[in-house]
Design a protein around this motif. Structure first.
Motif, PDB file in Angstrom:
ATOM      1  N   ALA A 146       5.470  -9.026  12.455  1.00 16.37           N
ATOM      2  CA  ALA A 146       5.868  -8.950  11.050  1.00 16.37           C
ATOM      3  C   ALA A 146       5.091  -9.974  10.225  1.00 16.37           C
ATOM      4  CB  ALA A 146       7.364  -9.198  10.919  1.00 16.37           C
ATOM      5  N   CYS A 147       4.929  -9.665   8.944  1.00 19.57           N
ATOM      6  CA  CYS A 147       4.254 -10.576   8.016  1.00 19.57           C
ATOM      7  C   CYS A 147       4.832 -10.353   6.625  1.00 19.57           C
ATOM      8  CB  CYS A 147       2.742 -10.378   8.027  1.00 19.57           C
ATOM      9  SG  CYS A 147       2.217  -8.701   7.552  1.00 19.57           S
ATOM     10  N   SER A 148       4.440 -11.201   5.681  1.00 11.32           N
ATOM     11  CA  SER A 148       5.021 -11.136   4.332  1.00 11.32           C
ATOM     12  C   SER A 148       3.940 -11.067   3.267  1.00 11.32           C
ATOM     13  CB  SER A 148       5.902 -12.369   4.082  1.00 11.32           C
ATOM     14  OG  SER A 148       6.968 -12.422   5.009  1.00 11.32           O
ATOM     15  N   LEU A 149       4.291 -10.382   2.182  1.00 15.36           N
ATOM     16  CA  LEU A 149       3.452 -10.328   0.985  1.00 15.36           C
ATOM     17  C   LEU A 149       4.281 -10.774  -0.201  1.00 15.36           C
ATOM     18  CD1 LEU A 149       1.511  -6.924   1.273  1.00 15.36           C
ATOM     19  CD2 LEU A 149       0.540  -9.229   1.469  1.00 15.36           C
ATOM     20  N   ARG A 150       3.641 -11.486  -1.112  1.00 17.28           N
ATOM     21  CA  ARG A 150       4.345 -11.901  -2.325  1.00 17.28           C
ATOM     22  C   ARG A 150       3.352 -12.119  -3.449  1.00 17.28           C
ATOM     23  NH1 ARG A 150       8.877 -16.686  -3.003  1.00 17.28           N
ATOM     24  NH2 ARG A 150       9.222 -16.370  -5.232  1.00 17.28           N
ATOM     25  N   GLY A 151       3.677 -11.601  -4.635  1.00 18.21           N
ATOM     26  CA  GLY A 151       2.857 -11.852  -5.806  1.00 18.21           C
ATOM     27  C   GLY A 151       1.913 -10.712  -6.129  1.00 18.21           C
ATOM     28  N   TYR A 152       0.835 -11.071  -6.814  1.00 23.94           N
ATOM     29  CA  TYR A 152      -0.110 -10.085  -7.326  1.00 23.94           C
ATOM     30  C   TYR A 152      -1.392 -10.056  -6.496  1.00 23.94           C
ATOM     31  CZ  TYR A 152       2.722 -10.557 -11.593  1.00 23.94           C
ATOM     32  OH  TYR A 152       3.761 -10.604 -12.498  1.00 23.94           O
ATOM     33  N   PRO A 153      -1.919  -8.864  -6.262  1.00 21.70           N
ATOM     34  CA  PRO A 153      -3.258  -8.792  -5.679  1.00 21.70           C
ATOM     35  C   PRO A 153      -4.312  -8.904  -6.778  1.00 21.70           C
ATOM     36  CG  PRO A 153      -2.394  -6.588  -5.966  1.00 21.70           C
ATOM     37  CD  PRO A 153      -1.318  -7.527  -6.440  1.00 21.70           C
ATOM     38  N   GLY A 154      -5.532  -9.188  -6.365  1.00 23.49           N
ATOM     39  CA  GLY A 154      -6.659  -9.115  -7.291  1.00 23.49           C
ATOM     40  C   GLY A 154      -7.304  -7.739  -7.162  1.00 23.49           C
ATOM     41  N   VAL A 155      -7.421  -7.016  -8.266  1.00 27.51           N
ATOM     42  CA  VAL A 155      -7.889  -5.626  -8.208  1.00 27.51           C
ATOM     43  C   VAL A 155      -9.026  -5.404  -9.192  1.00 27.51           C
ATOM     44  CG1 VAL A 155      -7.237  -3.192  -8.441  1.00 27.51           C
ATOM     45  CG2 VAL A 155      -5.565  -4.848  -7.577  1.00 27.51           C
ATOM     46  N   SER A 156     -10.098  -4.796  -8.694  1.00 28.77           N
ATOM     47  CA  SER A 156     -11.231  -4.415  -9.541  1.00 28.77           C
ATOM     48  C   SER A 156     -11.674  -2.996  -9.168  1.00 28.77           C
ATOM     49  CB  SER A 156     -12.413  -5.382  -9.349  1.00 28.77           C
ATOM     50  OG  SER A 156     -12.067  -6.698  -9.718  1.00 28.77           O
ATOM     51  N   LEU A 157     -12.350  -2.346 -10.068  1.00 29.83           N
ATOM     52  CA  LEU A 157     -12.926  -1.026  -9.812  1.00 29.83           C
ATOM     53  C   LEU A 157     -14.436  -1.188  -9.684  1.00 29.83           C
ATOM     54  CD1 LEU A 157     -10.921   1.113 -12.413  1.00 29.83           C
ATOM     55  CD2 LEU A 157     -10.415   0.746  -9.981  1.00 29.83           C
ATOM     56  N   ILE A 158     -15.016  -0.524  -8.676  1.00 30.67           N
ATOM     57  CA  ILE A 158     -16.461  -0.622  -8.471  1.00 30.67           C
ATOM     58  C   ILE A 158     -17.043   0.754  -8.161  1.00 30.67           C
ATOM     59  CG2 ILE A 158     -16.335  -3.012  -7.648  1.00 30.67           C
ATOM     60  CD1 ILE A 158     -16.568  -1.968  -4.800  1.00 30.67           C
ATOM     61  N   ALA A 178       9.289 -12.124  -2.206  1.00 33.03           N
ATOM     62  CA  ALA A 178       8.533 -11.842  -0.992  1.00 33.03           C
ATOM     63  C   ALA A 178       8.999 -10.520  -0.374  1.00 33.03           C
ATOM     64  CB  ALA A 178       8.702 -12.979   0.000  1.00 33.03           C
ATOM     65  N   VAL A 179       8.061  -9.782   0.176  1.00 32.83           N
ATOM     66  CA  VAL A 179       8.355  -8.526   0.868  1.00 32.83           C
ATOM     67  C   VAL A 179       7.978  -8.693   2.331  1.00 32.83           C
ATOM     68  CG1 VAL A 179       7.849  -6.067   1.028  1.00 32.83           C
ATOM     69  CG2 VAL A 179       7.936  -7.180  -1.214  1.00 32.83           C
ATOM     70  N   ARG A 180       8.964  -8.524   3.197  1.00 32.41           N
ATOM     71  CA  ARG A 180       8.750  -8.673   4.630  1.00 32.41           C
ATOM     72  C   ARG A 180       8.383  -7.334   5.234  1.00 32.41           C
ATOM     73  NH1 ARG A 180       7.626 -12.833   8.072  1.00 32.41           N
ATOM     74  NH2 ARG A 180       8.567 -12.542  10.125  1.00 32.41           N
ATOM     75  N   LEU A 181       7.248  -7.289   5.914  1.00 28.97           N
ATOM     76  CA  LEU A 181       6.768  -6.038   6.494  1.00 28.97           C
ATOM     77  C   LEU A 181       6.778  -6.123   8.011  1.00 28.97           C
ATOM     78  CD1 LEU A 181       3.671  -5.202   4.230  1.00 28.97           C
ATOM     79  CD2 LEU A 181       6.036  -4.376   4.016  1.00 28.97           C
ATOM     80  N   GLN A 182       7.623  -5.322   8.632  1.00 27.63           N
ATOM     81  CA  GLN A 182       7.571  -5.153  10.069  1.00 27.63           C
ATOM     82  C   GLN A 182       6.375  -4.256  10.409  1.00 27.63           C
ATOM     83  OE1 GLN A 182       9.522  -6.740  12.183  1.00 27.63           O
ATOM     84  NE2 GLN A 182      10.788  -7.671  10.569  1.00 27.63           N
ATOM     85  N   PRO A 183       5.904  -4.278  11.630  1.00 20.33           N
ATOM     86  CA  PRO A 183       4.788  -3.388  11.999  1.00 20.33           C
ATOM     87  C   PRO A 183       5.059  -1.946  11.592  1.00 20.33           C
ATOM     88  CG  PRO A 183       5.232  -4.923  13.785  1.00 20.33           C
ATOM     89  CD  PRO A 183       6.325  -5.123  12.774  1.00 20.33           C
ATOM     90  N   GLY A 184       4.101  -1.363  10.866  1.00 13.23           N
ATOM     91  CA  GLY A 184       4.237   0.011  10.407  1.00 13.23           C
ATOM     92  C   GLY A 184       4.850   0.157   9.034  1.00 13.23           C
ATOM     93  N   ALA A 239       3.329  -6.840  -9.455  1.00 14.95           N
ATOM     94  CA  ALA A 239       3.508  -7.605  -8.219  1.00 14.95           C
ATOM     95  C   ALA A 239       3.943  -6.678  -7.099  1.00 14.95           C
ATOM     96  CB  ALA A 239       4.533  -8.698  -8.425  1.00 14.95           C
ATOM     97  N   VAL A 240       3.862  -7.177  -5.878  1.00 19.22           N
ATOM     98  CA  VAL A 240       4.195  -6.377  -4.691  1.00 19.22           C
ATOM     99  C   VAL A 240       5.673  -6.006  -4.674  1.00 19.22           C
ATOM    100  CG1 VAL A 240       4.283  -6.390  -2.169  1.00 19.22           C
ATOM    101  CG2 VAL A 240       2.335  -7.403  -3.350  1.00 19.22           C
ATOM    102  N   GLU A 241       5.950  -4.747  -4.312  1.00 19.67           N
ATOM    103  CA  GLU A 241       7.315  -4.268  -4.119  1.00 19.67           C
ATOM    104  C   GLU A 241       7.409  -3.593  -2.762  1.00 19.67           C
ATOM    105  OE1 GLU A 241       9.047  -2.023  -7.421  1.00 19.67           O
ATOM    106  OE2 GLU A 241       7.332  -2.636  -8.656  1.00 19.67           O
ATOM    107  N   ALA A 242       8.601  -3.536  -2.228  1.00 18.46           N
ATOM    108  CA  ALA A 242       8.805  -2.923  -0.921  1.00 18.46           C
ATOM    109  C   ALA A 242       8.639  -1.414  -0.994  1.00 18.46           C
ATOM    110  CB  ALA A 242      10.196  -3.275  -0.383  1.00 18.46           C
ATOM    111  N   GLY A 243       8.181  -0.834   0.108  1.00 15.04           N
ATOM    112  CA  GLY A 243       8.066   0.619   0.201  1.00 15.04           C
ATOM    113  C   GLY A 243       6.685   1.133  -0.159  1.00 15.04           C
ATOM    114  N   GLY A 244       6.349   2.296   0.361  1.00 15.83           N
ATOM    115  CA  GLY A 244       5.096   2.947   0.030  1.00 15.83           C
ATOM    116  C   GLY A 244       5.369   4.161  -0.839  1.00 15.83           C
ATOM    117  N   LEU A 245       4.588   4.354  -1.858  1.00 16.41           N
ATOM    118  CA  LEU A 245       4.770   5.486  -2.769  1.00 16.41           C
ATOM    119  C   LEU A 245       3.548   6.383  -2.736  1.00 16.41           C
ATOM    120  CD1 LEU A 245       6.268   3.645  -5.903  1.00 16.41           C
ATOM    121  CD2 LEU A 245       7.517   4.815  -4.087  1.00 16.41           C
ATOM    122  N   GLY A 246       3.796   7.697  -2.920  1.00 17.85           N
ATOM    123  CA  GLY A 246       2.692   8.623  -3.038  1.00 17.85           C
ATOM    124  C   GLY A 246       1.970   8.915  -1.738  1.00 17.85           C
TER     125      GLY A 246
END
Length: 246
Positions: A146-158, A178-184, A239-246
């Protein structure tokens, strides 16, 4: 006549002796008087020089501490009470302990953070409504722990040649937790722009890749942008939120 002479002579001797005694006392007073007043002045000299050197007059005339140190410390001229509390009886700063604990907690948080090499990245389907377009950008933990994510990513278009399209996304919305992500498991952010024609500001060129730094990471990730194009000069990321969309 001889008796009278002897009596008078004896009287003169007594008188002379009295005068000598008075003179001796006067001489003794003259010698001891100046010394008695000058000694405190000479003893006070080190106190004056101590004041000039360190701003602390906490010495007696005999050079011993008078206990005035804490008072002068309170006036900012010597070690303050707060600085005294920062040192332990062994002389080591006790104020270092919280900093060390904070550093350890920060190191633990860094070791727990999801890194680019343990995640996959994809861009979800667009959600169009009321002139706004939002794209979910999904992070999935592909590692074995497991690992955690929190805050904003840096995003650019190229583009495929690596050239930038427009400017990096700005931050939108609250910072979240913080969003805790178990494997998968997955977390997402939303990329937001405007629909073409909503604003007079021209659209950017179409991109081919989304270039991303995960929150807290210095290692980038990329995924296909499906031709994502920013219009109306609006491009932000949540910012990061739990769950995958789309």
């Amino acid at each position: 006549m001889s008796l009278t002479f002897k009596t008078l002579g004896r009287g003169r001797r007594v008188a002379a002796g009295s005068l000598i005694a008075v003179a001796a006392l006067g001489l003794t007073a003259c010698q001891s008087g100046p010394d008695a007043t000058s000694r405190p002045s000479s003893n006070a000299a080190p106190v004056t020089s101590h004041d000039q050197q360190s701003g602390d007059g906490s010495q007696s005339a005999g050079g011993k501490p008078t206990g005035a140190g804490p008072q002068s410390s309170a006036n900012g001229r010597g070690p303050s009470a707060s600085s005294a509390k920062e040192t332990s009886p062994g002389g080591k700063p006790t104020g270092k302990a919280p900093s060390a604990a904070q550093s350890q907690a920060s190191a633990m948080a860094a070791s727990d953070r999801c890194t680019a090499d343990q995640m996959s990245l994809r861009l979800g389907a667009s959600d169009i409504g009321a002139g706004n377009i939002r794209y979910p950008l999904v992070f999935t933990n592909k590692g074995k722990k497991a690992c955690s994510l929190r805050g904003y990513p840096g995003v650019s278009l190229i583009k495929r040649d690596g050239s930038a399209v427009g400017k990096p996304a700005t931050r939108g919305g609250g910072s979240g937790g913080a969003v805790r992500l178990q494997p998968g498991q997955s977390a997402h952010v939303l990329l937001h722009t405007l629909n073409e024609g909503v604003s007079d500001t021209p659209c950017w060129d179409r991109s081919q890749l989304v270039f991303v730094y995960p929150p807290g990471s210095k290692e980038p990730m990329t995924t296909g942008s499906a031709g994502l194009r920013v219009c109306g000069g609006r491009f932000d990321v949540t910012a990061v939120e739990a769950g995958g969309l789309g």
